[in-house]
Scaffold this motif. Structure first.
Motif, PDB file in Angstrom:
ATOM      1  N   THR A   9      34.611  14.621  -4.052  1.00 49.12           N
ATOM      2  CA  THR A   9      34.552  13.415  -3.090  1.00 49.12           C
ATOM      3  C   THR A   9      34.603  12.022  -3.858  1.00 49.12           C
ATOM      4  O   THR A   9      34.886  11.081  -3.410  1.00 49.12           O
ATOM      5  N   TYR A  10      34.325  12.210  -5.212  1.00 49.69           N
ATOM      6  CA  TYR A  10      34.299  11.044  -5.974  1.00 49.69           C
ATOM      7  C   TYR A  10      35.760  10.698  -6.422  1.00 49.69           C
ATOM      8  O   TYR A  10      36.351  11.373  -6.828  1.00 49.69           O
ATOM      9  N   LYS A  11      35.994   9.402  -6.216  1.00 46.50           N
ATOM     10  CA  LYS A  11      37.497   8.922  -6.616  1.00 46.50           C
ATOM     11  C   LYS A  11      37.441   7.475  -7.087  1.00 46.50           C
ATOM     12  O   LYS A  11      36.526   6.770  -6.787  1.00 46.50           O
ATOM     13  N   ASN A  12      38.406   7.279  -7.848  1.00 50.01           N
ATOM     14  CA  ASN A  12      38.557   5.933  -8.589  1.00 50.01           C
ATOM     15  C   ASN A  12      37.191   5.108  -9.110  1.00 50.01           C
ATOM     16  O   ASN A  12      36.869   4.104  -8.684  1.00 50.01           O
ATOM     17  N   ARG A  13      36.700   6.038  -9.830  1.00 47.20           N
ATOM     18  CA  ARG A  13      35.509   5.591 -10.489  1.00 47.20           C
ATOM     19  C   ARG A  13      35.231   5.642 -11.941  1.00 47.20           C
ATOM     20  O   ARG A  13      36.001   6.438 -12.842  1.00 47.20           O
ATOM     21  N   GLN A  14      34.102   5.572 -12.349  1.00 48.46           N
ATOM     22  CA  GLN A  14      33.771   5.855 -13.974  1.00 48.46           C
ATOM     23  C   GLN A  14      32.883   6.862 -13.792  1.00 48.46           C
ATOM     24  O   GLN A  14      31.803   7.179 -12.911  1.00 48.46           O
ATOM     25  N   VAL A  15      32.892   7.744 -14.786  1.00 48.07           N
ATOM     26  CA  VAL A  15      31.920   8.721 -14.965  1.00 48.07           C
ATOM     27  C   VAL A  15      31.347   8.929 -16.358  1.00 48.07           C
ATOM     28  O   VAL A  15      32.294   8.499 -17.383  1.00 48.07           O
ATOM     29  N   ILE A  16      30.279   8.960 -16.564  1.00 47.33           N
ATOM     30  CA  ILE A  16      29.504   9.358 -18.077  1.00 47.33           C
ATOM     31  C   ILE A  16      29.080  10.821 -17.988  1.00 47.33           C
ATOM     32  O   ILE A  16      28.328  11.361 -17.133  1.00 47.33           O
ATOM     33  N   ILE A  17      29.367  11.524 -19.003  1.00 43.73           N
ATOM     34  CA  ILE A  17      29.425  12.984 -19.209  1.00 43.73           C
ATOM     35  C   ILE A  17      28.627  13.236 -20.612  1.00 43.73           C
ATOM     36  O   ILE A  17      29.084  12.671 -21.782  1.00 43.73           O
ATOM     37  N   ASN A  18      27.489  13.686 -20.446  1.00 46.27           N
ATOM     38  CA  ASN A  18      26.675  14.119 -21.614  1.00 46.27           C
ATOM     39  C   ASN A  18      26.500  15.737 -21.951  1.00 46.27           C
ATOM     40  O   ASN A  18      26.391  16.311 -20.958  1.00 46.27           O
ATOM     41  N   THR A  19      27.021  15.978 -22.946  1.00 46.39           N
ATOM     42  CA  THR A  19      27.047  17.522 -23.115  1.00 46.39           C
ATOM     43  C   THR A  19      25.779  17.845 -24.182  1.00 46.39           C
ATOM     44  O   THR A  19      25.706  17.230 -25.151  1.00 46.39           O
ATOM     45  N   TYR A  20      25.022  18.986 -23.731  1.00 46.96           N
ATOM     46  CA  TYR A  20      23.936  19.201 -24.596  1.00 46.96           C
ATOM     47  C   TYR A  20      23.948  20.711 -24.886  1.00 46.96           C
ATOM     48  O   TYR A  20      24.379  21.600 -24.073  1.00 46.96           O
ATOM     49  N   GLU A  21      23.629  21.127 -25.895  1.00 50.33           N
ATOM     50  CA  GLU A  21      23.318  22.455 -26.443  1.00 50.33           C
ATOM     51  C   GLU A  21      21.922  22.540 -26.940  1.00 50.33           C
ATOM     52  O   GLU A  21      21.477  22.028 -27.856  1.00 50.33           O
ATOM     53  N   ASP A  22      20.922  23.393 -26.448  1.00 45.68           N
ATOM     54  CA  ASP A  22      19.641  23.645 -27.011  1.00 45.68           C
ATOM     55  C   ASP A  22      18.842  22.283 -26.695  1.00 45.68           C
ATOM     56  O   ASP A  22      18.032  22.003 -27.571  1.00 45.68           O
ATOM     57  N   ASP A  23      19.141  21.549 -25.521  1.00 45.20           N
ATOM     58  CA  ASP A  23      18.487  20.475 -25.206  1.00 45.20           C
ATOM     59  C   ASP A  23      18.818  19.257 -26.268  1.00 45.20           C
ATOM     60  O   ASP A  23      18.142  18.144 -26.237  1.00 45.20           O
ATOM     61  N   GLU A  24      19.783  19.334 -26.844  1.00 42.08           N
ATOM     62  CA  GLU A  24      20.232  18.292 -28.124  1.00 42.08           C
ATOM     63  C   GLU A  24      21.541  17.852 -27.837  1.00 42.08           C
ATOM     64  O   GLU A  24      22.616  18.402 -27.338  1.00 42.08           O
ATOM     65  N   LEU A  25      21.589  16.507 -27.371  1.00 45.66           N
ATOM     66  CA  LEU A  25      23.013  16.012 -27.180  1.00 45.66           C
ATOM     67  C   LEU A  25      23.938  16.074 -28.054  1.00 45.66           C
ATOM     68  O   LEU A  25      23.755  15.653 -29.391  1.00 45.66           O
ATOM     69  N   VAL A  26      25.136  16.757 -27.510  1.00 49.42           N
ATOM     70  CA  VAL A  26      26.296  17.058 -28.990  1.00 49.42           C
ATOM     71  C   VAL A  26      27.489  16.136 -28.410  1.00 49.42           C
ATOM     72  O   VAL A  26      28.268  16.200 -29.408  1.00 49.42           O
ATOM     73  N   LEU A  75      25.534  20.689 -14.813  1.00 49.31           N
ATOM     74  CA  LEU A  75      26.168  22.066 -14.742  1.00 49.31           C
ATOM     75  C   LEU A  75      25.800  22.671 -15.823  1.00 49.31           C
ATOM     76  O   LEU A  75      25.649  22.045 -17.033  1.00 49.31           O
ATOM     77  N   TYR A  76      25.405  23.937 -15.723  1.00 49.42           N
ATOM     78  CA  TYR A  76      24.595  24.688 -16.853  1.00 49.42           C
ATOM     79  C   TYR A  76      24.736  26.120 -16.824  1.00 49.42           C
ATOM     80  O   TYR A  76      25.352  26.711 -15.873  1.00 49.42           O
ATOM     81  N   SER A  77      24.288  26.519 -17.908  1.00 54.16           N
ATOM     82  CA  SER A  77      24.791  27.895 -18.276  1.00 54.16           C
ATOM     83  C   SER A  77      23.116  28.378 -18.457  1.00 54.16           C
ATOM     84  O   SER A  77      22.454  27.916 -19.559  1.00 54.16           O
ATOM     85  N   THR A  78      22.542  29.365 -17.867  1.00 55.65           N
ATOM     86  CA  THR A  78      21.196  29.736 -18.262  1.00 55.65           C
ATOM     87  C   THR A  78      21.118  30.835 -19.539  1.00 55.65           C
ATOM     88  O   THR A  78      20.188  30.793 -20.192  1.00 55.65           O
ATOM     89  N   GLU A  79      22.159  31.650 -19.583  1.00 58.48           N
ATOM     90  CA  GLU A  79      22.184  32.185 -20.767  1.00 58.48           C
ATOM     91  C   GLU A  79      22.591  31.711 -22.183  1.00 58.48           C
ATOM     92  O   GLU A  79      21.864  32.185 -23.260  1.00 58.48           O
ATOM     93  N   GLN A  80      23.120  30.626 -22.202  1.00 58.69           N
ATOM     94  CA  GLN A  80      23.534  30.092 -23.476  1.00 58.69           C
ATOM     95  C   GLN A  80      22.732  28.745 -23.701  1.00 58.69           C
ATOM     96  O   GLN A  80      23.015  28.115 -24.786  1.00 58.69           O
ATOM     97  N   ASN A  81      21.860  28.349 -22.696  1.00 60.26           N
ATOM     98  CA  ASN A  81      21.049  27.007 -22.702  1.00 60.26           C
ATOM     99  C   ASN A  81      22.049  25.990 -23.101  1.00 60.26           C
ATOM    100  O   ASN A  81      21.872  25.132 -24.187  1.00 60.26           O
ATOM    101  N   GLN A  82      22.986  25.869 -22.394  1.00 58.59           N
ATOM    102  CA  GLN A  82      23.932  24.709 -22.276  1.00 58.59           C
ATOM    103  C   GLN A  82      24.087  24.018 -21.157  1.00 58.59           C
ATOM    104  O   GLN A  82      23.882  24.560 -19.984  1.00 58.59           O
ATOM    105  N   LYS A  83      24.287  22.760 -21.084  1.00 57.15           N
ATOM    106  CA  LYS A  83      24.370  21.894 -19.852  1.00 57.15           C
ATOM    107  C   LYS A  83      25.335  20.739 -20.174  1.00 57.15           C
ATOM    108  O   LYS A  83      25.431  20.172 -21.115  1.00 57.15           O
TER     109      LYS A  83
END
Length: 91
Positions: A9-26, A75-83
């Motif tokens: 439902t979000y349209k015509n906006r800005q988004v900030i996306i942070n990707t983590y592996e094992d709680d470390e920002l990558v 959004l996350y994966s419980t098996e690989q500890n990624q989010k």
């Protein structure tokens, strides 16, 4: 409404996306987009009719709303500890 349906439902906006592996920002990405579309396998951000960022829903099969801020999702994966955390700043 589910989290992924809410995201579309979000349209015509800005988004900030942070990707983590094992709680470390990558990775950190920030951009403006026109629409978000969901398929069975991807969540795709579009700008000027072209994909500008794609999130694999197979890699991140779980989703939830984070209560820290308005417009904050994970959004996350419980098996690989990624989010991936998505934040839509108030405009």
């Amino acid at each position: 409404m589910g989290v992924l349906s809410l995201l579309t439902t979000y349209k015509n906006r800005q988004v900030i996306i942070n990707t983590y592996e094992d709680d470390e920002l990558v990775a950190r990405d920030g951009f403006f987009f026109d629409t978000i579309e969901r398929s069975a396998v991807d969540l795709t951000f579009f700008k000027d009719g072209k994909p500008c960022f794609i999130v694999s829903l197979q890699q991140y099969p779980h989703s939830r709303i984070l209560p820290d801020f308005s417009g904050y999702f994970q959004l996350y994966s419980t098996e690989q500890n990624q989010k991936i955390e998505l934040y839509f700043p108030v405009t």
